[in-house]
Design an enzyme around this catalytic site. Structure first.
Site, PDB file in Angstrom:
ATOM      1  N   HIS A   1       4.932   2.947   5.023  1.00  0.00           N
ATOM      2  CA  HIS A   1       4.612   4.331   5.392  1.00  0.00           C
ATOM      3  C   HIS A   1       3.802   4.257   6.670  1.00  0.00           C
ATOM      4  O   HIS A   1       2.580   4.245   6.650  1.00  0.00           O
ATOM      5  CB  HIS A   1       3.810   5.013   4.275  1.00  0.00           C
TER       6      HIS A   1
ATOM      7  N   HIS B   1       2.819  10.618  -4.748  1.00  0.00           N
ATOM      8  CA  HIS B   1       3.455  10.707  -3.431  1.00  0.00           C
ATOM      9  C   HIS B   1       3.134   9.434  -2.641  1.00  0.00           C
ATOM     10  O   HIS B   1       1.988   9.006  -2.615  1.00  0.00           O
ATOM     11  CB  HIS B   1       2.911  11.953  -2.713  1.00  0.00           C
TER      12      HIS B   1
END
Length: 288
Positions: free
Chosen positions: A80, A3
């Site tokens: 991110h 992830h």
């Protein structure tokens, strides 16, 4: 799978990503580097780089791409919350592994794009062509994708692209071919219920399917564990329950397909998922 696969490297000197809410932007503008160091503890979901992940057995990569504000070079970065490495460098690192291991296959899932215009997508598509060339498998029916087929065609890369651009390029698989339902919870019990329900509903025939064994912190979680971070506050504590769920799964059309996690080196996540493949080989033949 991993992830936020690229988040092993997050640049604390970079600006905040354009997708971040105004509250985060303001927090960083007031507290600067200190704020970014704290953010990194919650944004970095992996510690191993691409080469190490590949060596350990990871074959699915979750990729989020962004431009940097006011960047004259229009460079593309993994992102991110904060920015990570340049996309070109990451793709080349993966390609170096594939060149040394011609029977290995990877899934590259480009599922979020931030601050990208049409020409940025064109740049990324060209980058993929230049890096992987004929290694990329054109989009076909998922059930046709056997290892034997890929080896015969000398394909090693399946690229999933969650943007309308995908329909214009033969080697881009549409994003809907790689659904990844998200539990969005901090509670391991709720996560497992969600994962089980998703498996029961199952993927539509003709697509791949991701089970995200991932807990997502709420703002209150971050405030309570601000100095410790995601790994210590959430992932390590929930690991036994999450691994118990993984161990009890079956691979195949009515079971799991791809499983992703944070900090994939923890416990025996990778080896447990790989074992599910061998159990499948002993049972019914399933090509996806």
């Amino acid at each position: 799978g991993s992830h936020d696969s690229f988040s092993f490297y997050i640049d604390e000197a970079s600006p905040v990503g354009p997708e971040q809410p105004e509250t985060v932007q303001n927090f960083v503008s007031v507290f600067g580097t200190v704020a970014k160091k704290l953010m990194r503890k919650w944004l970095a979901t992996q510690t191993m780089n691409f080469t190490s992940q590949l060596g350990a057995g990871i074959r699915y990569f979750d990729l989020r791409i962004s431009t940097k504000p006011r960047d004259p070079d229009n460079e593309l970065y993994f992102a991110h919350g904060l920015f990570s490495a340049k996309v070109k460098e990451g793709l080349e690192e993966i390609n170096a592994f594939l060149a040394e291991h011609p029977k290995e296959v990877v899934f590259l899932d480009f599922n979020h794009f931030y601050g990208m215009q049409k020409y940025h997508h064109e740049k990324l598509v060209q980058m993929l062509k230049d890096t992987y060339g004929n290694k990329m498998c054109p989009a076909i029916f998922a059930h046709e994708v056997t290892l034997q087929y890929l080896w015969e065609k000398e394909h090693q890369v399946l690229v999933f692209y969650h943007s309308p651009v995908a329909v214009e390029v033969a080697f881009l698989w549409p994003g809907q071919m790689m659904p990844a339902p998200w539990a969005n919870t901090t509670d391991p019990e709720k996560l497992i219920q969600f994962l089980q329900a998703s498996i029961t509903e199952r993927r539509k025939k003709g697509s791949f399917f991701i089970s995200q064994v991932v807990l997502t912190p709420k703002a209150s979680t971050v405030v309570k564990g601000v100095a410790s971070g995601l790994r210590e506050t959430i992932t390590e504590r929930a690991l036994p329950a999450m691994m118990e769920w993984v161990r009890t799964q079956k691979a195949g059309e009515s079971g799991v397909n791809i499983i992703t996690a944070d900090f994939v080196e923890l416990g025996d996540f990778i080896s447990t998922v790989i074992k599910l493949n061998y159990a499948l080989g002993e049972g019914e033949d399933d090509t996806t």
